[in-house]
Design a protein around this motif. Structure first.
Motif, PDB file in Angstrom:
ATOM      1  N   UNK A   1       0.817  -1.199   0.000  1.00  0.00           N
ATOM      2  CA  UNK A   1       0.000   0.000   0.000  1.00  0.00           C
ATOM      3  C   UNK A   1       0.858   1.258   0.000  1.00  0.00           C
ATOM      4  N   UNK A   2       1.987   1.218   0.660  1.00  0.00           N
ATOM      5  CA  UNK A   2       2.853   2.404   0.714  1.00  0.00           C
ATOM      6  C   UNK A   2       3.303   2.833  -0.677  1.00  0.00           C
ATOM      7  N   UNK A   3       3.592   1.846  -1.521  1.00  0.00           N
ATOM      8  CA  UNK A   3       4.001   2.147  -2.888  1.00  0.00           C
ATOM      9  C   UNK A   3       2.880   2.881  -3.622  1.00  0.00           C
ATOM     10  N   UNK A   4       1.649   2.438  -3.444  1.00  0.00           N
ATOM     11  CA  UNK A   4       0.504   3.070  -4.086  1.00  0.00           C
ATOM     12  C   UNK A   4       0.306   4.486  -3.558  1.00  0.00           C
ATOM     13  N   UNK A   5       0.434   4.674  -2.273  1.00  0.00           N
ATOM     14  CA  UNK A   5       0.267   6.018  -1.696  1.00  0.00           C
ATOM     15  C   UNK A   5       1.316   6.970  -2.252  1.00  0.00           C
ATOM     16  N   UNK A   6       2.547   6.509  -2.372  1.00  0.00           N
ATOM     17  CA  UNK A   6       3.597   7.361  -2.951  1.00  0.00           C
ATOM     18  C   UNK A   6       3.286   7.702  -4.400  1.00  0.00           C
ATOM     19  N   UNK A   7       2.775   6.745  -5.146  1.00  0.00           N
ATOM     20  CA  UNK A   7       2.384   6.985  -6.526  1.00  0.00           C
ATOM     21  C   UNK A   7       1.281   8.041  -6.591  1.00  0.00           C
ATOM     22  N   UNK A   8       0.283   7.922  -5.715  1.00  0.00           N
ATOM     23  CA  UNK A   8      -0.818   8.879  -5.684  1.00  0.00           C
ATOM     24  C   UNK A   8      -0.350  10.268  -5.266  1.00  0.00           C
ATOM     25  N   UNK A   9       0.589  10.330  -4.329  1.00  0.00           N
ATOM     26  CA  UNK A   9       1.138  11.621  -3.912  1.00  0.00           C
ATOM     27  C   UNK A   9       1.875  12.301  -5.057  1.00  0.00           C
ATOM     28  N   UNK A  10       2.398  11.502  -5.985  1.00  0.00           N
ATOM     29  CA  UNK A  10       3.036  12.067  -7.161  1.00  0.00           C
ATOM     30  C   UNK A  10       2.044  12.788  -8.054  1.00  0.00           C
TER      31      UNK A  10
ATOM     32  N   UNK B   1     -13.883  -0.235 -15.548  1.00  0.00           N
ATOM     33  CA  UNK B   1     -13.397  -0.158 -14.163  1.00  0.00           C
ATOM     34  C   UNK B   1     -13.191   1.288 -13.697  1.00  0.00           C
ATOM     35  N   UNK B   2     -13.257   2.236 -14.612  1.00  0.00           N
ATOM     36  CA  UNK B   2     -13.009   3.633 -14.253  1.00  0.00           C
ATOM     37  C   UNK B   2     -14.326   4.256 -13.804  1.00  0.00           C
ATOM     38  N   UNK B   3     -14.674   3.914 -12.574  1.00  0.00           N
ATOM     39  CA  UNK B   3     -15.898   4.389 -11.933  1.00  0.00           C
ATOM     40  C   UNK B   3     -15.537   4.940 -10.558  1.00  0.00           C
ATOM     41  N   UNK B   4     -16.345   5.857 -10.032  1.00  0.00           N
ATOM     42  CA  UNK B   4     -16.015   6.471  -8.736  1.00  0.00           C
ATOM     43  C   UNK B   4     -15.730   5.468  -7.623  1.00  0.00           C
ATOM     44  N   UNK B   5     -16.475   4.373  -7.578  1.00  0.00           N
ATOM     45  CA  UNK B   5     -16.298   3.388  -6.507  1.00  0.00           C
ATOM     46  C   UNK B   5     -14.872   2.847  -6.459  1.00  0.00           C
ATOM     47  N   UNK B   6     -14.205   2.783  -7.592  1.00  0.00           N
ATOM     48  CA  UNK B   6     -12.844   2.233  -7.637  1.00  0.00           C
ATOM     49  C   UNK B   6     -11.767   3.268  -7.337  1.00  0.00           C
ATOM     50  N   UNK B   7     -12.142   4.550  -7.210  1.00  0.00           N
ATOM     51  CA  UNK B   7     -11.147   5.599  -7.003  1.00  0.00           C
ATOM     52  C   UNK B   7     -11.469   6.508  -5.826  1.00  0.00           C
ATOM     53  N   UNK B   8     -12.440   6.137  -5.003  1.00  0.00           N
ATOM     54  CA  UNK B   8     -12.823   6.981  -3.876  1.00  0.00           C
ATOM     55  C   UNK B   8     -11.845   6.927  -2.707  1.00  0.00           C
ATOM     56  N   UNK B   9     -11.051   5.870  -2.629  1.00  0.00           N
ATOM     57  CA  UNK B   9     -10.094   5.757  -1.526  1.00  0.00           C
ATOM     58  C   UNK B   9      -8.900   4.925  -1.983  1.00  0.00           C
ATOM     59  N   UNK B  10      -7.836   5.003  -1.222  1.00  0.00           N
ATOM     60  CA  UNK B  10      -6.659   4.202  -1.548  1.00  0.00           C
ATOM     61  C   UNK B  10      -6.987   2.715  -1.421  1.00  0.00           C
ATOM     62  N   UNK B  11      -7.845   2.360  -0.477  1.00  0.00           N
ATOM     63  CA  UNK B  11      -8.247   0.953  -0.337  1.00  0.00           C
ATOM     64  C   UNK B  11      -9.014   0.476  -1.566  1.00  0.00           C
ATOM     65  N   UNK B  12      -9.910   1.313  -2.074  1.00  0.00           N
ATOM     66  CA  UNK B  12     -10.678   0.945  -3.274  1.00  0.00           C
ATOM     67  C   UNK B  12      -9.754   0.779  -4.473  1.00  0.00           C
ATOM     68  N   UNK B  13      -8.782   1.672  -4.604  1.00  0.00           N
ATOM     69  CA  UNK B  13      -7.828   1.588  -5.714  1.00  0.00           C
ATOM     70  C   UNK B  13      -7.010   0.314  -5.590  1.00  0.00           C
ATOM     71  N   UNK B  14      -6.539   0.025  -4.388  1.00  0.00           N
ATOM     72  CA  UNK B  14      -5.738  -1.178  -4.163  1.00  0.00           C
ATOM     73  C   UNK B  14      -6.552  -2.444  -4.449  1.00  0.00           C
ATOM     74  N   UNK B  15      -7.805  -2.466  -4.021  1.00  0.00           N
ATOM     75  CA  UNK B  15      -8.672  -3.612  -4.307  1.00  0.00           C
ATOM     76  C   UNK B  15      -8.843  -3.813  -5.809  1.00  0.00           C
ATOM     77  N   UNK B  16      -9.009  -2.719  -6.539  1.00  0.00           N
ATOM     78  CA  UNK B  16      -9.152  -2.816  -7.987  1.00  0.00           C
ATOM     79  C   UNK B  16      -7.880  -3.369  -8.612  1.00  0.00           C
TER      80      UNK B  16
END
Length: 75
Positions: free
Chosen positions: A1-10, A53-68
């Protein structure tokens, strides 16, 4: 998850991705942010995110993004 958070912070370093659970619903991320995130995820995780897959439910949180991401990696 940390890798994803760093990517999102970019993409948006002004957002606390750990805490926010309504990134799209509250208008925090716009369509340009989503496109950039989709591209970065595709490169980083070597997956293709289909348009369906590009729907709000998949991008509302880092957990949702990671699950996708995990779901798409299993395919």
């Amino acid at each position: 998850m940390e890798n994803l958070i760093e990517l999102l912070k970019g993409v948006r370093d002004d957002i606390d991705f750990r805490e926010c659970a309504s990134l799209v619903d509250d208008g925090i991320l716009d369509s340009f942010d989503i496109v950039e995130i989709v591209n970065l995820i595709g490169e980083e995780y070597d997956i293709k995110i289909p348009a369906i897959e590009i729907v709000p439910e998949n991008f509302n949180s880092v957990d949702a993004i990671l699950n996708m991401i995990q779901r798409l990696q299993e395919k």
